[in-house]
Enzyme design. Structure first.
Site, mmCIF file in Angstrom:
data_model
loop_
_atom_site.group_PDB
_atom_site.id
_atom_site.type_symbol
_atom_site.label_atom_id
_atom_site.label_comp_id
_atom_site.label_asym_id
_atom_site.label_seq_id
_atom_site.Cartn_x
_atom_site.Cartn_y
_atom_site.Cartn_z
ATOM 1 N N LEU A 1 -15.769 18.914 -13.919
ATOM 2 C CA LEU A 1 -15.078 18.878 -12.428
ATOM 3 C C LEU A 1 -16.037 19.901 -11.234
ATOM 4 C CD1 LEU A 1 -11.174 21.404 -12.529
ATOM 5 C CD2 LEU A 1 -13.371 22.265 -11.842
ATOM 6 N N ASN B 1 -14.509 21.668 -7.758
ATOM 7 C CA ASN B 1 -13.495 22.360 -6.621
ATOM 8 C C ASN B 1 -14.313 22.481 -4.948
ATOM 9 O OD1 ASN B 1 -14.007 24.607 -8.993
ATOM 10 N ND2 ASN B 1 -12.779 25.866 -8.095
ATOM 11 N N ASP B 2 -14.240 24.246 -5.154
ATOM 12 C CA ASP B 2 -14.347 24.558 -3.587
ATOM 13 C C ASP B 2 -15.422 23.636 -2.924
ATOM 14 O OD1 ASP B 2 -12.342 26.073 -4.000
ATOM 15 O OD2 ASP B 2 -12.772 27.369 -3.818
ATOM 16 N N TYR C 1 -18.638 32.028 -8.382
ATOM 17 C CA TYR C 1 -17.331 30.835 -7.444
ATOM 18 C C TYR C 1 -18.289 31.460 -5.901
ATOM 19 C CZ TYR C 1 -14.353 31.676 -11.215
ATOM 20 O OH TYR C 1 -13.543 31.893 -12.634
ATOM 21 N N SER C 2 -17.258 30.706 -5.635
ATOM 22 C CA SER C 2 -17.021 30.420 -4.057
ATOM 23 C C SER C 2 -17.906 31.303 -3.452
ATOM 24 C CB SER C 2 -15.763 29.455 -3.298
ATOM 25 O OG SER C 2 -15.740 28.444 -3.871
ATOM 26 N N ARG D 1 -13.035 37.764 -3.174
ATOM 27 C CA ARG D 1 -14.080 37.141 -3.520
ATOM 28 C C ARG D 1 -14.245 36.524 -2.708
ATOM 29 N NH1 ARG D 1 -9.531 35.746 -7.467
ATOM 30 N NH2 ARG D 1 -8.596 34.565 -6.950
ATOM 31 N N GLU E 1 -7.770 33.223 -0.361
ATOM 32 C CA GLU E 1 -9.270 32.714 -1.234
ATOM 33 C C GLU E 1 -9.683 32.437 0.009
ATOM 34 O OE1 GLU E 1 -8.301 32.210 -5.570
ATOM 35 O OE2 GLU E 1 -7.668 30.027 -4.659
HETATM 36 C C1 FRU Z 1 -10.627 28.574 -4.847
HETATM 37 C C2 FRU Z 1 -11.287 29.608 -6.142
HETATM 38 C C3 FRU Z 1 -11.765 30.504 -5.162
HETATM 39 C C4 FRU Z 1 -12.990 30.865 -6.149
HETATM 40 C C5 FRU Z 1 -13.209 29.242 -6.736
HETATM 41 C C6 FRU Z 1 -13.518 29.371 -8.619
HETATM 42 O O1 FRU Z 1 -9.455 27.352 -5.042
HETATM 43 O O2 FRU Z 1 -10.078 29.908 -7.313
HETATM 44 O O3 FRU Z 1 -11.178 31.295 -5.004
HETATM 45 O O4 FRU Z 1 -14.313 31.190 -5.666
HETATM 46 O O5 FRU Z 1 -12.012 28.590 -6.717
HETATM 47 O O6 FRU Z 1 -13.984 28.284 -8.657
#
Ligand code: FRU
Length: 478
Positions: A36, A38-39, A98-99, A157, A216
């Site tokens: 997966l 994501n960001d 994380y991001s 975060r 976020e």
């Molecule tokens: C946004 C988020 C961020 C976090 C990351 C974790 O999609 O929830 O806030 O750092 O994804 O994968």
């Protein structure tokens, strides 16, 4: 101790064949090699090379303890996969790196990210950490450098760092003790010690009434004479055609009194009106452009029904979009480099339609770009059908533009709309299972994944009224 990196490589290797067979694998979008994504994280143009990092779970097509995957490019077109920059193997990031963001300081590429530590379902610790590289490829972790002030819960975060007038600043996505989404502002002179300035913006501040329980992925930058704040609020209720997705991503335009919490801004505006867009980040490249890349996905109920999951991967990033300010509005333009993807001179069609339907069997190429100009449009509605799966409708009486697709879960039609006083031009990027629609030069954008028959390339127009259409189409190279 298990070597997480080796384990991830093995997972990629084991799933290679399965993934190669997937007709929905994208051709010009960044995707995870398996698992997966994501960001987008740490976007930077460093010593002539573009770096895109991303939240990555190599082990599952679900969220979990994230790595930072890493791609590089010299031209935003040809991308090279690099060794993951961050692997969550320290105590302060055991449940995920994380991001976060990237900067250049003293010639080095420096990353800031959130070390996520979980205790059960809803207890967590958060550490804003630093990692440094002198070649942009191998990163040395320096551990936590910015600590949680007592004004916030541990939903804190996604640090974004930048420099202004010789001072380093950071914004962090946060939740205050009343459980409202806010952006926390910090400053530093050495990147290792951070001073909490205060709250820059928030869910109930500066004229807002209630914009969610957590913000976020903040991003804060100067564009022209304005200061733009991007955030991804959670917990905003749908209102008419607005805020229809589970979570939102949008921006404020305002003026910042540099170094203070004084940021007077206007209303929150959604960046993208489609189904799949979240947690975008921007950077300024060496040519001075402000470029944004978003996650072409979102955490919602449908995520688990994405058909690529059975092939062992899920989600992708959007194409890079240049941001330009027009008045109080952010305009998004696909970066001009993307024209290099065009395989041949465009094919042109020019048709006048009156109360009729017309279709072309091969016009909506599986990997293609379409430019459609609408002239003398006088119609109650005009509908465009793409690959028998997407329907774009403009209702001229209601000034409403609508995108419909089939829901992953059960194939039922779902829609997203936005108000649009006039339809002049659509610029559409199609890539096997994604669409990005730029309306009227990028003043509204709709992004979505969709899963049509891989051979279907039909494009159909149905107009109730009249229109003169100028269509240009390019097939794009992989
Ligand atoms: C946004 C988020 C961020 C976090 C990351 C974790 O999609 O929830 O806030 O750092 O994804 O994968």
């Amino acid at each position: 101790q298990v070597d997480l990196l080796q384990k991830a490589y093995k997972k990629v290797e084991d799933n290679k064949e399965n993934i190669q067979l997937d007709p929905y694998r994208l051709h010009f979008h960044l995707m995870p090699p398996t698992g997966l994504l994501n960001d987008p994280n740490g976007l930077i143009h460093y010593k002539g090379t573009y770096h895109v990092f991303y939240q990555w779970n190599p082990f599952q097509t679900a969220h979990g303890s994230k790595f930072w995957g890493h791609y590089t490019s010299r031209d935003l077109i040809h991308w090279q996969e690099q060794q993951p920059a961050l692997v969550p193997n320290e105590w302060y990031e055991k449940d995920g790196c994380y991001s976060g963001s990237a900067i250049e300081a003293n010639g080095e590429l420096v990353l800031f990210y959130t070390g996520n530590v979980k205790h059960g379902e809803d207890k967590r610790e958060t550490y804003q950490c630093m990692a440094v590289s002198s070649d942009g490829l191998k990163f040395e972790k320096k551990g936590p450098v910015l600590f949680l002030p007592e004004e916030y819960t541990s939903h804190f975060r996604d640090p974004k760092v930048w420099k202004r007038e010789d001072v380093w600043y950071a914004v962090v996505g946060a939740q205050n003790l009343n459980k409202e989404g806010v952006v926390a502002l910090f400053s530093s002179t050495n990147l290792k010690e951070w001073n909490h300035i205060g709250i820059l913006a928030g869910s109930k501040l500066n004229g807002l009434t209630d914009l969610g329980y957590m913000w976020e992925c903040p991003d804060f930058f100067k564009l022209g004479e304005k200061d733009v704040l991007l955030v991804s609020p959670q917990g905003v209720e749908a209102k008419g055609h607005l805020y229809q997705n589970e979570f939102q991503s949008g921006y404020f335009i305002g003026k910042w009194k540099v170094g203070t919490t004084e940021y007077l801004h206007g209303e929150f505006t959604e960046l993208d009106r489609g189904f799949d867009f979240y947690a975008p980040q921007t950077f300024e490249d060496e040519r001075g452009r402000r470029i944004m890349i978003g996650w072409m996905g979102i955490t919602d109920e449908q995520e688990v029904y994405q058909p690529t999951i059975e092939k062992g991967w899920v989600h992708a990033l959007t194409i890079p979009r240049e941001l330009v300010l027009e008045g109080e509005k952010l305009i998004q333009k696909p970066v001009t480099e993307l024209k290099q993807l065009r395989q041949e001179d465009g094919i042109k069609y020019n048709v006048k339609l009156e109360n009729e339907e017309k279709s072309w069997e091969k016009l909506a190429g599986v990997v293609s770009e379409l430019k459609i100009r609408f002239e003398h449009l006088e119609a109650e509605t005009i509908e465009l059908n793409i690959r028998s799966h997407l329907k774009l409708t403009y209702n001229q009486d209601q000034n409403l533009f609508t995108l419909q697709r089939k829901r992953f879960k059960d194939g039922k039609v779902e829609s997203r709309s936005c108000e649009l006083p006039k339809l002049e031009e659509l610029y559409i990027y199609l890539d096997t299972s994604s669409v990005e629609i730029f309306i009227n030069g990028g003043s509204e954008v709709f992004t979505a994944r969709f899963f049509a028959d891989p051979k279907d390339e039909e494009f159909a127009v149905n107009v109730k009224g009249q229109v003169h259409l100028f269509i240009e189409k390019w097939n794009l190279v992989s």
